[in-house]
Enzyme design. Structure first.
Site, PDB file in Angstrom:
ATOM      1  N   SER A 143       9.600  45.350 -40.753  1.00 40.81           N
ATOM      2  CA  SER A 143       8.514  44.799 -39.941  1.00 40.81           C
ATOM      3  C   SER A 143       8.439  45.627 -38.670  1.00 40.81           C
ATOM      4  CB  SER A 143       8.845  43.344 -39.577  1.00 40.81           C
ATOM      5  OG  SER A 143       8.025  42.884 -38.516  1.00 40.81           O
ATOM      6  N   TYR A 156      14.255  36.244 -36.727  1.00 34.18           N
ATOM      7  CA  TYR A 156      13.449  37.207 -37.493  1.00 34.18           C
ATOM      8  C   TYR A 156      13.677  38.632 -36.987  1.00 34.18           C
ATOM      9  CZ  TYR A 156       9.227  38.935 -39.912  1.00 34.18           C
ATOM     10  OH  TYR A 156       8.346  39.598 -40.730  1.00 34.18           O
TER      11      TYR A 156
HETATM   12  P1  NAD Z   1       4.461  35.269 -47.958  1.00 33.75           P
HETATM   13  O1  NAD Z   1       4.829  33.958 -47.348  1.00 33.75           O
HETATM   14  O2  NAD Z   1       3.092  35.475 -48.501  1.00 33.75           O
HETATM   15  O3  NAD Z   1       5.494  35.653 -49.104  1.00 33.75           O
HETATM   16  C1  NAD Z   1       6.865  35.376 -49.000  1.00 33.75           C
HETATM   17  C2  NAD Z   1       7.458  35.369 -50.372  1.00 33.75           C
HETATM   18  O4  NAD Z   1       8.865  35.082 -50.273  1.00 33.75           O
HETATM   19  C3  NAD Z   1       6.865  34.287 -51.287  1.00 33.75           C
HETATM   20  O5  NAD Z   1       6.752  34.791 -52.603  1.00 33.75           O
HETATM   21  C4  NAD Z   1       7.919  33.191 -51.228  1.00 33.75           C
HETATM   22  O6  NAD Z   1       7.917  32.336 -52.369  1.00 33.75           O
HETATM   23  C5  NAD Z   1       9.173  34.048 -51.181  1.00 33.75           C
HETATM   24  N1  NAD Z   1      10.370  33.328 -50.765  1.00 33.75           N
HETATM   25  C6  NAD Z   1      10.536  32.541 -49.665  1.00 33.75           C
HETATM   26  N2  NAD Z   1      11.790  32.013 -49.677  1.00 33.75           N
HETATM   27  C7  NAD Z   1      12.409  32.490 -50.791  1.00 33.75           C
HETATM   28  C8  NAD Z   1      13.701  32.323 -51.356  1.00 33.75           C
HETATM   29  N3  NAD Z   1      14.628  31.535 -50.778  1.00 33.75           N
HETATM   30  N4  NAD Z   1      13.974  32.946 -52.512  1.00 33.75           N
HETATM   31  C9  NAD Z   1      13.042  33.723 -53.137  1.00 33.75           C
HETATM   32  N5  NAD Z   1      11.812  33.923 -52.642  1.00 33.75           N
HETATM   33  C10 NAD Z   1      11.506  33.314 -51.480  1.00 33.75           C
HETATM   34  O7  NAD Z   1       4.797  36.344 -46.816  1.00 33.75           O
HETATM   35  P2  NAD Z   1       4.458  37.900 -46.629  1.00 33.75           P
HETATM   36  O8  NAD Z   1       3.747  38.002 -45.358  1.00 33.75           O
HETATM   37  O9  NAD Z   1       3.894  38.489 -47.852  1.00 33.75           O
HETATM   38  O10 NAD Z   1       5.921  38.448 -46.355  1.00 33.75           O
HETATM   39  C11 NAD Z   1       6.606  39.310 -47.231  1.00 33.75           C
HETATM   40  C12 NAD Z   1       7.567  40.154 -46.409  1.00 33.75           C
HETATM   41  O11 NAD Z   1       6.814  40.939 -45.492  1.00 33.75           O
HETATM   42  C13 NAD Z   1       8.553  39.363 -45.562  1.00 33.75           C
HETATM   43  O12 NAD Z   1       9.835  39.987 -45.588  1.00 33.75           O
HETATM   44  C14 NAD Z   1       7.975  39.432 -44.174  1.00 33.75           C
HETATM   45  O13 NAD Z   1       8.949  39.294 -43.175  1.00 33.75           O
HETATM   46  C15 NAD Z   1       7.384  40.823 -44.219  1.00 33.75           C
HETATM   47  N6  NAD Z   1       6.368  41.086 -43.201  1.00 33.75           N
HETATM   48  C16 NAD Z   1       5.229  40.364 -43.181  1.00 33.75           C
HETATM   49  C17 NAD Z   1       4.287  40.628 -42.198  1.00 33.75           C
HETATM   50  C18 NAD Z   1       3.015  39.870 -42.103  1.00 33.75           C
HETATM   51  O14 NAD Z   1       2.318  40.013 -41.086  1.00 33.75           O
HETATM   52  N7  NAD Z   1       2.636  39.074 -43.083  1.00 33.75           N
HETATM   53  C19 NAD Z   1       4.523  41.640 -41.271  1.00 33.75           C
HETATM   54  C20 NAD Z   1       5.702  42.364 -41.338  1.00 33.75           C
HETATM   55  C21 NAD Z   1       6.620  42.075 -42.316  1.00 33.75           C
END
Ligand code: NAD
Length: 261
Positions: A143, A156
């Site tokens: 991130s 985080y």
């Molecule tokens: P999201 O909420 O759409 O997806 C998260 C996924 O993780 C889902 O499939 C959920 O079911 C799964 N998950 C949650 N707890 C779990 C567990 N205990 N075991 C297995 N799966 C689990 O979120 P996203 O935004 O797509 O995030 C994905 C990654 O990207 C994360 O690591 C997040 O930190 C990172 N990220 C997101 C952003 C953003 O702005 N959305 C920015 C930077 C980094």
């Protein structure tokens, strides 16, 4: 279809960025293992759609990323049912927004387990399979918070800085085995993870929904636009190409200029 015959496991791929990675790998012919929580019928629709796209196999595995034994079992299942473990994407993640002195301990423990420790357990279990084939790709979703901090996100930011450190360390360990290890650091991507933190941010900062979107989230991004999940997936796909074999231990920002400021 340059990933034909290869198997990719993407944690947290029932929605958001993870699902975009899975679709990108399937579009290049890979077998894909999707993972995460959600509605069973919706997950089955996505799984079947991946098979239709790739002409290869797609499995759903419900491994809970807080459980190392379930993580190891998912890797072994992919190896036995799909024949190999060539690509892993450590992507599962959750968020909680609160000042450290009000941060619930169980939320802290969950963020460290899901966003950080699961990547260590996945990597540990996958590497023997990659070493055996002399080829592998490990991609970690870090991130912008692997490089800079924001208030009220102590767990985080800790976890994402840790992912950047894990990436560099393992890259050095496996550098002579045909395995690359990199992380991708998105800025704000419009997914449920971002949507879900809006109410807490409204509360902690006393703002309206529009103020949180424009003055907190997009304030950090000079482009004033959310990153799209497909843009993140396109970068991951490039890292899987043989042309990217010399790229390892890197942390790629894709953040609309956030961390350049
Ligand atoms: P999201 O909420 O759409 O997806 C998260 C996924 O993780 C889902 O499939 C959920 O079911 C799964 N998950 C949650 N707890 C779990 C567990 N205990 N075991 C297995 N799966 C689990 O979120 P996203 O935004 O797509 O995030 C994905 C990654 O990207 C994360 O690591 C997040 O930190 C990172 N990220 C997101 C952003 C953003 O702005 N959305 C920015 C930077 C980094």
């Amino acid at each position: 279809m340059f990933l034909k015959g290869k198997t990719a496991i993407v944690t947290g791929s029932t929605s958001g960025i993870g699902l975009a990675y899975a679709k990108a790998f399937a579009a290049e012919g890979a077998n894909v293992v999707i993972n995460g929580f959600g509605d069973a019928a919706a997950i089955e629709t996505e799984r079947a759609g991946l098979e239709a796209t790739s002409g290869a196999k797609a499995l759903y595995d419900a491994a809970d990323m807080t459980k190392p034994d379930q993580i190891a079992a998912m890797i072994e299942r992919a190896a036995s049912e799909l024949g190999s473990v060539d690509i892993i994407v450590n992507n599962a993640g959750i968020q909680h927004v609160a000042p450290i002195d009000e941060f619930p301990v169980e939320k802290y423990d969950a963020i460290i387990a899901i966003n950080l420790s699961s990547a260590w357990h996945m990597t540990r279990a996958a590497i023997p399979h990659m070493k055996a084939k002399g080829w592998g790709r490990i991609i970690n979703t870090a991130s912008a918070h692997s490089l800079v901090a924001s208030p009220n996100k102590s767990a985080y930011v800790m976890a994402k800085h840790g992912i950047a450190g894990l990436t560099k360390t393992v890259a050095l360990e496996v550098a002579t085995h045909g395995i690359t290890v990199n992380c991708i650091s998105p800025g704000y991507v419009w997914t449920p993870l971002v949507e879900n933190q809006i109410p807490d941010t409204m509360k902690t900062r006393g703002m309206t929904r529009e103020q949180v979107i424009n003055d907190v989230l997009l304030d950090a991004q000079p482009t004033k636009e959310f990153v799209q999940p497909e843009q993140v997936a396109a970068l991951a796909l490039f890292l899987c190409r043989n042309e990217a074999a010399a790229i390892t231990g890197a942390n790629y920002t894709i953040d609309g200029g956030w961390t350049a400021a």
